[in-house]
Design a protein around this motif. Structure first.
Motif, PDB file in Angstrom:
ATOM      1  N   VAL A 101       0.836  -1.209   0.000  1.00  0.00           N
ATOM      2  CA  VAL A 101       0.000   0.000   0.000  1.00  0.00           C
ATOM      3  C   VAL A 101       0.873   1.263   0.000  1.00  0.00           C
ATOM      4  N   LEU A 102       2.049   1.147   0.640  1.00  0.00           N
ATOM      5  CA  LEU A 102       2.917   2.320   0.801  1.00  0.00           C
ATOM      6  C   LEU A 102       3.821   2.562  -0.404  1.00  0.00           C
ATOM      7  N   LYS A 103       3.848   1.603  -1.329  1.00  0.00           N
ATOM      8  CA  LYS A 103       4.831   1.693  -2.408  1.00  0.00           C
ATOM      9  C   LYS A 103       4.359   2.472  -3.633  1.00  0.00           C
ATOM     10  N   SER A 104       3.193   3.097  -3.569  1.00  0.00           N
ATOM     11  CA  SER A 104       2.709   3.831  -4.754  1.00  0.00           C
ATOM     12  C   SER A 104       3.463   5.144  -4.921  1.00  0.00           C
ATOM     13  N   ASP A 105       3.455   5.662  -6.143  1.00  0.00           N
ATOM     14  CA  ASP A 105       4.153   6.927  -6.402  1.00  0.00           C
ATOM     15  C   ASP A 105       3.468   8.100  -5.708  1.00  0.00           C
ATOM     16  N   ASP A 106       2.143   8.016  -5.543  1.00  0.00           N
ATOM     17  CA  ASP A 106       1.425   9.097  -4.852  1.00  0.00           C
ATOM     18  C   ASP A 106       1.882   9.187  -3.394  1.00  0.00           C
ATOM     19  N   VAL A 107       2.022   8.027  -2.766  1.00  0.00           N
ATOM     20  CA  VAL A 107       2.465   8.015  -1.366  1.00  0.00           C
ATOM     21  C   VAL A 107       3.926   8.478  -1.280  1.00  0.00           C
ATOM     22  N   ALA A 108       4.743   8.082  -2.262  1.00  0.00           N
ATOM     23  CA  ALA A 108       6.155   8.511  -2.264  1.00  0.00           C
ATOM     24  C   ALA A 108       6.246  10.034  -2.330  1.00  0.00           C
ATOM     25  N   LYS A 109       5.433  10.601  -3.205  1.00  0.00           N
ATOM     26  CA  LYS A 109       5.462  12.060  -3.358  1.00  0.00           C
ATOM     27  C   LYS A 109       5.013  12.728  -2.056  1.00  0.00           C
ATOM     28  N   ALA A 110       3.923  12.224  -1.482  1.00  0.00           N
ATOM     29  CA  ALA A 110       3.422  12.786  -0.218  1.00  0.00           C
ATOM     30  C   ALA A 110       4.475  12.636   0.883  1.00  0.00           C
ATOM     31  N   ALA A 111       5.193  11.493   0.861  1.00  0.00           N
ATOM     32  CA  ALA A 111       6.223  11.250   1.887  1.00  0.00           C
ATOM     33  C   ALA A 111       7.296  12.329   1.833  1.00  0.00           C
ATOM     34  N   SER A 112       7.640  12.781   0.636  1.00  0.00           N
ATOM     35  CA  SER A 112       8.715  13.771   0.541  1.00  0.00           C
ATOM     36  C   SER A 112       8.265  15.134   1.059  1.00  0.00           C
ATOM     37  N   PHE A 113       6.949  15.350   1.179  1.00  0.00           N
ATOM     38  CA  PHE A 113       6.466  16.591   1.820  1.00  0.00           C
ATOM     39  C   PHE A 113       6.480  16.445   3.335  1.00  0.00           C
ATOM     40  N   VAL A 114       5.938  15.340   3.859  1.00  0.00           N
ATOM     41  CA  VAL A 114       5.922  15.205   5.333  1.00  0.00           C
ATOM     42  C   VAL A 114       7.351  15.103   5.878  1.00  0.00           C
ATOM     43  N   ALA A 115       8.267  14.544   5.047  1.00  0.00           N
ATOM     44  CA  ALA A 115       9.652  14.343   5.500  1.00  0.00           C
ATOM     45  C   ALA A 115      10.418  15.657   5.655  1.00  0.00           C
ATOM     46  N   ALA A 116       9.877  16.730   5.098  1.00  0.00           N
ATOM     47  CA  ALA A 116      10.562  18.031   5.209  1.00  0.00           C
ATOM     48  C   ALA A 116      10.158  18.768   6.483  1.00  0.00           C
ATOM     49  N   ILE A 117       9.225  18.184   7.259  1.00  0.00           N
ATOM     50  CA  ILE A 117       8.738  18.849   8.482  1.00  0.00           C
ATOM     51  C   ILE A 117       9.592  18.371   9.674  1.00  0.00           C
ATOM     52  N   PRO A 118      10.345  19.270  10.310  1.00  0.00           N
ATOM     53  CA  PRO A 118      11.285  18.843  11.359  1.00  0.00           C
ATOM     54  C   PRO A 118      10.631  18.026  12.465  1.00  0.00           C
ATOM     55  N   GLU A 119       9.417  18.415  12.896  1.00  0.00           N
ATOM     56  CA  GLU A 119       8.759  17.692  14.004  1.00  0.00           C
ATOM     57  C   GLU A 119       8.413  16.257  13.597  1.00  0.00           C
ATOM     58  N   VAL A 120       8.101  16.066  12.318  1.00  0.00           N
ATOM     59  CA  VAL A 120       7.806  14.704  11.838  1.00  0.00           C
ATOM     60  C   VAL A 120       9.080  13.867  11.933  1.00  0.00           C
ATOM     61  N   ARG A 121      10.185  14.413  11.457  1.00  0.00           N
ATOM     62  CA  ARG A 121      11.452  13.674  11.492  1.00  0.00           C
ATOM     63  C   ARG A 121      11.838  13.354  12.936  1.00  0.00           C
ATOM     64  N   ALA A 122      11.637  14.350  13.823  1.00  0.00           N
ATOM     65  CA  ALA A 122      12.026  14.157  15.225  1.00  0.00           C
ATOM     66  C   ALA A 122      11.244  12.992  15.847  1.00  0.00           C
ATOM     67  N   GLU A 123       9.957  12.854  15.483  1.00  0.00           N
ATOM     68  CA  GLU A 123       9.138  11.775  16.050  1.00  0.00           C
ATOM     69  C   GLU A 123       9.644  10.394  15.627  1.00  0.00           C
ATOM     70  N   LEU A 124      10.311  10.330  14.459  1.00  0.00           N
ATOM     71  CA  LEU A 124      10.705   9.022  13.921  1.00  0.00           C
ATOM     72  C   LEU A 124      12.143   8.626  14.267  1.00  0.00           C
ATOM     73  N   VAL A 125      12.856   9.544  14.922  1.00  0.00           N
ATOM     74  CA  VAL A 125      14.274   9.284  15.218  1.00  0.00           C
ATOM     75  C   VAL A 125      14.460   8.114  16.189  1.00  0.00           C
ATOM     76  N   ALA A 126      13.710   8.121  17.306  1.00  0.00           N
ATOM     77  CA  ALA A 126      13.942   7.120  18.359  1.00  0.00           C
ATOM     78  C   ALA A 126      13.754   5.703  17.816  1.00  0.00           C
ATOM     79  N   PHE A 127      12.702   5.510  17.020  1.00  0.00           N
ATOM     80  CA  PHE A 127      12.438   4.179  16.455  1.00  0.00           C
ATOM     81  C   PHE A 127      13.635   3.712  15.619  1.00  0.00           C
ATOM     82  N   GLN A 128      14.149   4.625  14.786  1.00  0.00           N
ATOM     83  CA  GLN A 128      15.258   4.239  13.898  1.00  0.00           C
ATOM     84  C   GLN A 128      16.542   3.987  14.687  1.00  0.00           C
ATOM     85  N   ARG A 129      16.768   4.820  15.709  1.00  0.00           N
ATOM     86  CA  ARG A 129      18.013   4.641  16.498  1.00  0.00           C
ATOM     87  C   ARG A 129      17.953   3.338  17.285  1.00  0.00           C
TER      88      ARG A 129
END
Ligand code: C5P
Length: 212
Positions: free
Chosen positions: A71-99
């Protein structure tokens, strides 16, 4: 051991990361799926991907198991992802999981845009995977055709260039090669030789040699 694989859209970094993880028996995380998951949650509540409040709310309640990868692999979702990924608070929320994931034993391979620069600057091995935009678009078109779709090649190339521009041009955690990352240009490499080249880089680092 942590292996960080960064690179632009459709560079082949996901396939390389998966194959490296299988080779070494390490766990693999495709960090793009996290941003795609947040983007999909925003779209699902009827908001636009550049809606800051909606994106931050989606990131705060993020559940990595919520959506199927397909479901996540569509081009529409990819494009939307590149917008949410530019928001610092969004990135900050995902840091702990990745670390936390990066600490997986016996090792972790994580692919994305900022793994070697922000998420795991301490990674023993960093590979920056690239390929020309034309070659990346060609691969993407072939992938879509393989799924029975009839993509417009010029449109696919334009989308890739726009996403590269957003990812490399944003203020927070932009796509860029870490100074200590090894560059792997796959423009003229099929997947098997590319995997071989990546393994050679890991082996050279482990042996304390400079990769060729
Ligand atoms: O790697 P993938 O194409 O799935 O990533 C989708 C989008 O998520 C990227 O275009 C980028 O905007 C964002 N992303 C990111 N940082 C990462 C991984 C992905 O900003 N580590």
């Amino acid at each position: 051991m942590i292996i960080a694989i960064d690179g632009p859209a459709a560079s082949g970094k996901g396939t390389l990361a998966k194959r490296l993880a299988a080779h070494y028996g390490f766990r693999h995380l495709d960090s793009g799926l996290l941003y795609r998951g947040v983007a999909k949650a925003v779209l699902d509540v009827g908001k636009l991907a550049d809606d800051r409040a909606a994106a931050i709310a989606a990131a705060k309640s993020f559940d990595p198991a919520r959506y199927d990868e397909a479901v996540l692999k569509s081009d529409d979702v990819a494009k939307a992802a590149s917008f949410v990924a530019a928001i610092p608070e969004v990135r900050a929320e995902l840091v702990a999981f990745q670390r936390a994931f990066a600490q997986s034993k016996p090792g972790a391979v994580i692919d994305g845009r900022d793994i070697g620069t922000v998420i795991a600057p301490e990674a023993e091995v960093k590979i920056f995977v690239t390929a020309s935009a034309e070659e990346r678009a060609r691969r993407r078109v072939a992938e879509l055709q393989g799924r029975g779709e009839t993509p417009d090649p010029a449109g696919v190339l334009a989308d890739i260039l726009k996403r590269d521009e957003r990812d490399a041009g944003r203020a927070v955690a932009p796509l860029k090669q870490a100074p200590d990352a090894h560059l792997l240009d796959t423009t003229h490499l099929a997947i098997d030789p590319a995997v071989r080249a990546a393994i050679d880089i890991v082996e050279a680092v482990r042996a304390g040699r400079r990769p060729a």
